[in-house]
Each structure stands twice: as structure tokens, then as C-alpha cells.
Write a protein that holds these residues in place. Structure first.
Motif, PDB file in Angstrom:
ATOM      1  N   PRO A  82     -15.011  -8.891   6.303  1.00  0.00           N
ATOM      2  CA  PRO A  82     -14.139  -8.193   5.800  1.00  0.00           C
ATOM      3  C   PRO A  82     -13.998  -7.341   5.058  1.00  0.00           C
ATOM      4  O   PRO A  82     -14.707  -7.279   4.513  1.00  0.00           O
ATOM      5  N   VAL A  83     -13.203  -6.385   5.247  1.00  0.00           N
ATOM      6  CA  VAL A  83     -13.289  -5.608   4.557  1.00  0.00           C
ATOM      7  C   VAL A  83     -12.103  -5.066   3.445  1.00  0.00           C
ATOM      8  O   VAL A  83     -10.837  -5.048   3.975  1.00  0.00           O
ATOM      9  N   ILE A  84     -11.594  -4.914   2.456  1.00  0.00           N
ATOM     10  CA  ILE A  84     -10.450  -5.055   1.757  1.00  0.00           C
ATOM     11  C   ILE A  84     -10.544  -3.012   0.852  1.00  0.00           C
ATOM     12  O   ILE A  84     -11.664  -2.915   0.424  1.00  0.00           O
ATOM     13  N   LYS A  85      -9.441  -2.126   1.620  1.00  0.00           N
ATOM     14  CA  LYS A  85      -9.445  -1.012   1.284  1.00  0.00           C
ATOM     15  C   LYS A  85      -7.899  -0.927   0.251  1.00  0.00           C
ATOM     16  O   LYS A  85      -7.288  -1.581   0.272  1.00  0.00           O
ATOM     17  N   ILE A  86      -8.840  -0.429  -0.960  1.00  0.00           N
ATOM     18  CA  ILE A  86      -7.518  -0.510  -2.417  1.00  0.00           C
ATOM     19  C   ILE A  86      -7.699   1.461  -1.851  1.00  0.00           C
ATOM     20  O   ILE A  86      -8.667   2.339  -2.348  1.00  0.00           O
ATOM     21  N   ASP A  87      -6.825   1.779  -2.223  1.00  0.00           N
ATOM     22  CA  ASP A  87      -6.343   3.767  -2.317  1.00  0.00           C
ATOM     23  C   ASP A  87      -5.145   3.878  -2.902  1.00  0.00           C
ATOM     24  O   ASP A  87      -3.567   3.132  -2.515  1.00  0.00           O
ATOM     25  N   PHE A  88      -5.223   4.541  -3.815  1.00  0.00           N
ATOM     26  CA  PHE A  88      -4.830   5.078  -4.178  1.00  0.00           C
ATOM     27  C   PHE A  88      -4.000   6.398  -4.517  1.00  0.00           C
ATOM     28  O   PHE A  88      -3.356   7.055  -4.838  1.00  0.00           O
ATOM     29  N   SER A  89      -4.574   6.818  -3.439  1.00  0.00           N
ATOM     30  CA  SER A  89      -3.830   8.369  -3.252  1.00  0.00           C
ATOM     31  C   SER A  89      -2.404   9.200  -2.653  1.00  0.00           C
ATOM     32  O   SER A  89      -1.809  10.004  -2.810  1.00  0.00           O
ATOM     33  N   ASP A  90      -1.494   7.949  -2.269  1.00  0.00           N
ATOM     34  CA  ASP A  90      -0.578   8.414  -2.050  1.00  0.00           C
ATOM     35  C   ASP A  90       0.864   8.118  -3.053  1.00  0.00           C
ATOM     36  O   ASP A  90       0.615   6.979  -4.115  1.00  0.00           O
ATOM     37  N   GLY A  91       1.288   9.286  -3.536  1.00  0.00           N
ATOM     38  CA  GLY A  91       2.439   9.147  -4.238  1.00  0.00           C
ATOM     39  C   GLY A  91       1.652   9.424  -5.654  1.00  0.00           C
ATOM     40  O   GLY A  91       0.482   9.158  -6.324  1.00  0.00           O
ATOM     41  N   THR A  92       2.865   8.926  -6.783  1.00  0.00           N
ATOM     42  CA  THR A  92       2.106   9.407  -8.743  1.00  0.00           C
ATOM     43  C   THR A  92       2.791   8.273  -9.131  1.00  0.00           C
ATOM     44  O   THR A  92       3.876   7.574  -8.583  1.00  0.00           O
ATOM     45  N   LEU A  93       2.247   7.465  -9.609  1.00  0.00           N
ATOM     46  CA  LEU A  93       2.735   6.282 -10.570  1.00  0.00           C
ATOM     47  C   LEU A  93       3.193   6.920 -11.307  1.00  0.00           C
ATOM     48  O   LEU A  93       1.720   7.315 -12.496  1.00  0.00           O
ATOM     49  N   LYS A  94       4.088   6.119 -13.214  1.00  0.00           N
ATOM     50  CA  LYS A  94       4.574   7.109 -13.592  1.00  0.00           C
ATOM     51  C   LYS A  94       4.555   6.177 -15.083  1.00  0.00           C
ATOM     52  O   LYS A  94       5.137   6.303 -16.275  1.00  0.00           O
ATOM     53  N   ASN A  95       4.113   4.663 -14.634  1.00  0.00           N
ATOM     54  CA  ASN A  95       4.184   3.941 -15.883  1.00  0.00           C
ATOM     55  C   ASN A  95       3.625   2.607 -15.338  1.00  0.00           C
ATOM     56  O   ASN A  95       3.017   2.102 -14.278  1.00  0.00           O
ATOM     57  N   SER A  96       3.246   1.458 -15.989  1.00  0.00           N
ATOM     58  CA  SER A  96       2.358   0.162 -15.807  1.00  0.00           C
ATOM     59  C   SER A  96       3.023  -0.763 -14.872  1.00  0.00           C
ATOM     60  O   SER A  96       2.281  -1.178 -14.179  1.00  0.00           O
ATOM     61  N   GLU A  97       4.518  -0.709 -15.381  1.00  0.00           N
ATOM     62  CA  GLU A  97       4.764  -1.430 -13.828  1.00  0.00           C
ATOM     63  C   GLU A  97       5.127  -1.310 -12.587  1.00  0.00           C
ATOM     64  O   GLU A  97       4.744  -2.093 -11.709  1.00  0.00           O
ATOM     65  N   ARG A  98       5.428   0.051 -12.707  1.00  0.00           N
ATOM     66  CA  ARG A  98       4.653   0.810 -10.781  1.00  0.00           C
ATOM     67  C   ARG A  98       3.545   0.710 -10.773  1.00  0.00           C
ATOM     68  O   ARG A  98       3.123   0.434  -9.499  1.00  0.00           O
TER      69      ARG A  98
END
Length: 525
Positions: A82-98
């Protein structure tokens, strides 16, 4: 002829569309043969995402994709993890809530892919931990976690240290789960551009093995010259190989093999072998340049940069070393290593012509604000250097500093700082691809800068004086000018230029540059 994998980061699409794939599965096999947790730092657009996807396809047992590749007859394809993939390449996050919202979305998307139902009332660490444990239980094999662009939420906010610090804490909250779930993990692989220090981000995942500077994996991303000749020979028919190497090769992370940035090569071929800045233009080094200005970094030092591993290894948001970020972002690379007092030392360099010219153009823009006037000044300066026209070169330098807007000197004391004038000149000379020797050592001392172009050598000394006699700047008599030029006197008295005299075909010039804090320009020359 196979197709180019332009902007393709998935192995299945590369294989399905009959695109060129530079086989990295030998290194993938070496990594995954035993359980472990690994970290890799590489610059943007270097193939990290494709390597992550290749690992994903291997662990999910998609054997058909690997026909003809190194790993095909070596891996046990009956094993499916089983593979869990975490990818933050999409978009821009500007605060901790997002950021928290995005993390939950990623975790629940992975749960859907693995057909796992999660408890909706857990916090982020609880949700991630549950996903890892249930994956292990459901599939009878330990879980694989792959993290791509792990640091992007921080880097997207690097100019706002408060928000960047919040992002760091939010990510630490996520990644710290990996340590506690070690018994349920088969393999962990994390990639990003930068490496934050263990105390700031990795304290919760201290089992990670960093392979960034491991010689065994030095070519894990990027194309070697051998790859180019084997895989791209049809596309690069009649290419001038030495020119190609000069423009785009030169990246190295230990080992003996340099690599090309894949993004450069693919766009170079796609644009019918037109030489221009491809990779550099996808990034924005504005923050880096501001950091150099803020720290009053002496730019000529970039020519002979020797640092310890501590400098290039990691940094903290609250105290970012500009050299660390310059190296990890790909604007500097390893030229060679050596041992000094039993410590491993790294000599760094700008990797290639593309980065050298573009980076120094950015320095010029930031240090002088001469975006529009820059190209004309560069052309004139190059012509003077190539022709040995010292008087003309001095006049161009005068025009250069006369063109810098007055606002650049308000609320600061840059005009009093010798390093400022040296840094501006260095950036201009480097943008012309001249050879520069900063603090050029002789047996009687050292000249501030030696510049070599064509058949000419310019030995330069720079001085900054207060309360200068402004009338001297209009002096036309060469003897009077030389008499009053303390920088030129020092060159001649110390014999800085003697080491270059007598070299066949070389003309040596002594250039003393005296700047006035009042004029913010040359006084005597």
C-alpha cells in the motif's frame, strides 16, 4: 524516434506515450531492497517527482511498465505494498489553516485510493497514523510513504518568516507521525528543494537517511552526458556537444559525474536547439538576491567559495544563510571536495553558463535598478574589455554608476561601502562571461579583482574615499589623474600586475578605481 517527455512526471504516461525514459531504476532498486527512510534534496524541475512516481509504480507492482528497464528481472513483482503519496506541488498555501485543510484532503484522497475508511474526528497526526496502520492491516504488507515537494508550503512563504514558521510547524506535525509508526512502515522517501535542520523540522523524523550528498546516488536526478548520447542521439543530431555542456551541464552532488537539468534539455530540443535560459526563468531568485543585499555579501567571493558541510546541509527560517539557499536551490553546485584539518570541505561553483549569466543579471537588476539600461552598458563594457580600451571602460563604469537611481542610496550607507562597488562591477563582468579572480594574490599582497577577457588582463584595485575633491573628476591630464589615483599607486607599488607580464599574446592593464562617497561614482581613474 521516441517522443520527448515534456512536463510529464508520471512513468505510466511516459511509457504509454512512447516517450524517452532515462532509466533510474537501478538506483531505485538499491534504495528499496531493504526497509528504510530516505531524504533527497534537489533543485526544482530536476526529476524528483518522476522518481517518486517510479517508486510508487514499483511498490504497487505494475510490472508491465518496467519491461526493458534495469529493475524488471530483479524485483519480486508478487509483492504489492500500500502506497501513501503526499504531494504539495499543486497551488500555493498562504496560511496554516489552508495547509491543514490541504493535508486533510491529501490524507482522505489516499484513504479513498486504498479503500480505507478513516475516523473523521481525529486530528492530523491521528488521521495520518490511522491511515498508515489500517493500510498495513488491510493489505498484509507494511505501508510505503512517498512525499514530494515536502517543503513547498514553507518556500512559498519564505519572504514572510512568521507564516513560513507556521508552515514549518504544521508540516512537522504531519511528518513527526512517521517516527511513531515505524513498525508499520516498509519504506519512506521524501524529496524537496531544501533541507531544514533536524531541530526545526526533522526532529520528529530523525530516522531519515539523507542521500543528497551520497556518491552512490549523485545522478539519481538529472541526465548524465552518457544518457544524452544514448537516449537523445536522434534528437541531438549535429549538436555542438561542447557548447551544450558549457550551457547546461555542470551540476554535481559528490561523485565524479556531472548532470544536466532535464528541463533545460527537453526545452532545448523542443525549441530546435535554441540556446537560452530555460530552467532559470522558471524560478524567482528575488528573495535570494535580497538576502545577499541585506547581508552585504561580497559578490566576488562567489568565484572561490569553500565551505563546510554545515553551510550547505541545512538552514533555519529564522536565520537563513544565503549560501545555503543558493546551493540547495541549484544556483551553486559542488566543484570538488577536500579535507582540511580532518573536516570535509566543499568548493562550490556556479554550475554552467545559463545560471552564471542569468544569476548575475538578477544581481545587476537588484543592486543597480538598471533593468532597461543594463544591456547597453553590458555591450559597451564588453567591447572596451575585448579591445583593451581602459579609458573607454572607465567611462562606461562612470555612466553605469551615474545611472543608478538616487533612491537606491536613501536610508542606507551603501555609498560608503567598498564591497558594494566591487559587487556591482563583479556582477557586470560576470554577466559578460569574463574570467574573474577576486582578491588576486601576489607575493606582495592582493589586488581586489583581476578580470580576463579575450587577450587582455585587467588588474584592478578599488578604493572609496570621503570628502573627495570633486573637481578632480573633470581632470583631463593623464599624469595628473594617475598622480591622484591612490588605487593605481597601490597596484604599481605592490607590483600586482607583474605575475601576468611576459605571457605571450596577453596585454596587461593596471586599473585603479577610486569612488567618492559624495558623488557615489568614480573620482580618479
Amino acid at each position: 524516434m521516441k517522443n520527448l517527455p515534456l512536463s510529464i512526471n508520471t512513468l505510466s504516461k511516459i511509457i504509454g506515450k512512447n516517450c524517452i525514459y532515462v532509466d533510474k531504476t537501478k538506483m531505485a532498486y538499491q534504495l528499496i531492497c531493504q526497509p528504510g527512510a530516505f531524504f533527497l534534496s534537489r533543485p526544482r524541475r530536476f526529476g524528483k517527482s518522476l522518481f517518486i512516481d517510479t517508486l510508487k509504480e514499483i511498490f504497487e507492482g505494475n510490472q508491465e511498465l518496467f519491461k526493458g528497464l534495469y529493475i524488471h528481472d530483479k524485483w519480486d513483482w508478487s509483492q504489492k505494498f500500500p502506497v501513501i503519496k503526499i504531494d504539495f506541488s499543486d497551488g500555493t498555501l498562504k496560511n496554516s489553516e489552508r495547509l491543514d485543510k490541504r493535508i486533510y484532503e491529501i490524507l482522505y484522497d489516499n484513504a479513498d485510493n486504498l479503500q480505507i475508511k478513516l475516523n473523521l474526528n481525529r486530528d492530523i497526526p491521528g488521521t495520518f497514523g490511522e491511515l498508515i496502520r489500517l493500510s498495513d492491516k488491510k493489505y498484509g504488507n507494511k505501508t510505503v510513504v512517498l512525499v514530494d515537494e515536502y517543503d513547498k508550503p514553507i518556500l512559498d512563504n519564505i519572504e514572510n518568516s512568521k507564516v513560513a514558521a507556521e508552515m514549518r510547524e504544521g508540516l512537522k506535525n504531519l511528518y513527526s507521525v512517521l517516527k511513531g509508526q515505524d513498525a508499520h512502515l516498509q519504506f519512506v522517501f521524501m524529496t524537496g528543494v531544501t533541507k531544514f535542520s533536524k531541530v526545526s523540522l526533522f526532529s520528529g523524523v530523525n530516522q531519515l537517511t539523507d542521500i543528497t550528498l551520497n556518491t552512490q546516488y549523485s545522478t539519481i536526478c538529472g541526465y548524465t552526458h552518457g544518457d544524452m548520447e544514448r537516449q537523445f542521439s536522434e534528437h541531438l543530431d549535429n549538436v555542438q556537444w561542447e557548447k551544450l555542456k558549457y550551457w547546461y551541464n555542470g551540476y554535481k552532488w559528490l561523485g565524479n559525474t556531472n548532470v544536466y537539468n532535464p528541463y533545460d534539455i527537453l526545452l532545448f530540443i523542443h525549441n530546435r536547439m535554441l540556446y537560452r535560459n530555460y530552467w532559470f526563468e522558471t524560478g524567482n531568485p528575488t528573495f535570494l538576491v535580497k538576502l545577499f543585499q541585506k547581508n552585504r555579501y561580497f559578490l566576488p567571493s562567489l568565484e572561490n567559495l569553500v565551505v563546510t558541510e554545515e553551510i550547505i546541509d541545512s538552514f533555519d527560517i529564522e536565520k537563513i544563510n544565503p549560501l545555503t539557499l543558493l546551493f540547495q536551490s541549484g544556483y551553486l553546485t559542488v566543484e570538488k571536495t577536500f579535507t582540511r584539518r580532518q573536516r570535509l570541505m566543499f568548493q562550490l561553483k556556479i554550475p554552467n553558463f545559463e545560471v552564471k549569466i542569468a544569476l548575475h543579471d538578477h544581481f545587476i537588476n537588484a543592486y543597480t535598478d538598471l533593468v532597461n539600461e543594463k544591456i547597453g552598458l553590458q555591450d559597451n563594457l564588453y567591447d572596451c574589455l575585448e579591445q583593451g580600451d581602459v579609458r573607454g571602460m572607465v567611462q562606461v563604469i562612470k555612466r553605469l554608476f551615474a545611472s543608478i537611481p538616487w533612491r537606491n542610496f536613501t536610508n542606507n550607507d551603501l555609498a560608503d561601502y567598498e564591497g558594494y562597488y566591487a559587487s556591482v562591477l563583479y556582477a557586470f563582468f560576470s554577466s559578460l562571461d569574463a574570467e574573474i579572480i577576486p582578491e588576486d594574490i601576489t607575493n606582495h599582497g592582493q589586488a581586489d579583482m583581476t578580470v580576463k577577457l579575450a587577450n587582455h588582463v585587467y588588474v584592478m584595485e578599488i578604493k572609496v574615499v570621503d570628502n573627495a575633491n570633486i573637481d578632480d573628476i573633470n581632470g583631463d591630464d593623464v599624469n595628473v589623474i594617475q598622480h591622484n589615483n591612490s588605487a593605481l599607486k597601490q597596484i604599481q607599488a605592490k607590483g600586482y600586475a607583474e605575475k601576468y607580464r611576459g605571457i605571450k599574446g596577453i596585454t596587461v592593464h593596471e586599473v585603479g578605481l577610486v569612488f567618492s562617497t559624495t558623488l557615489k561614482n568614480l573620482l580618479n581613474q
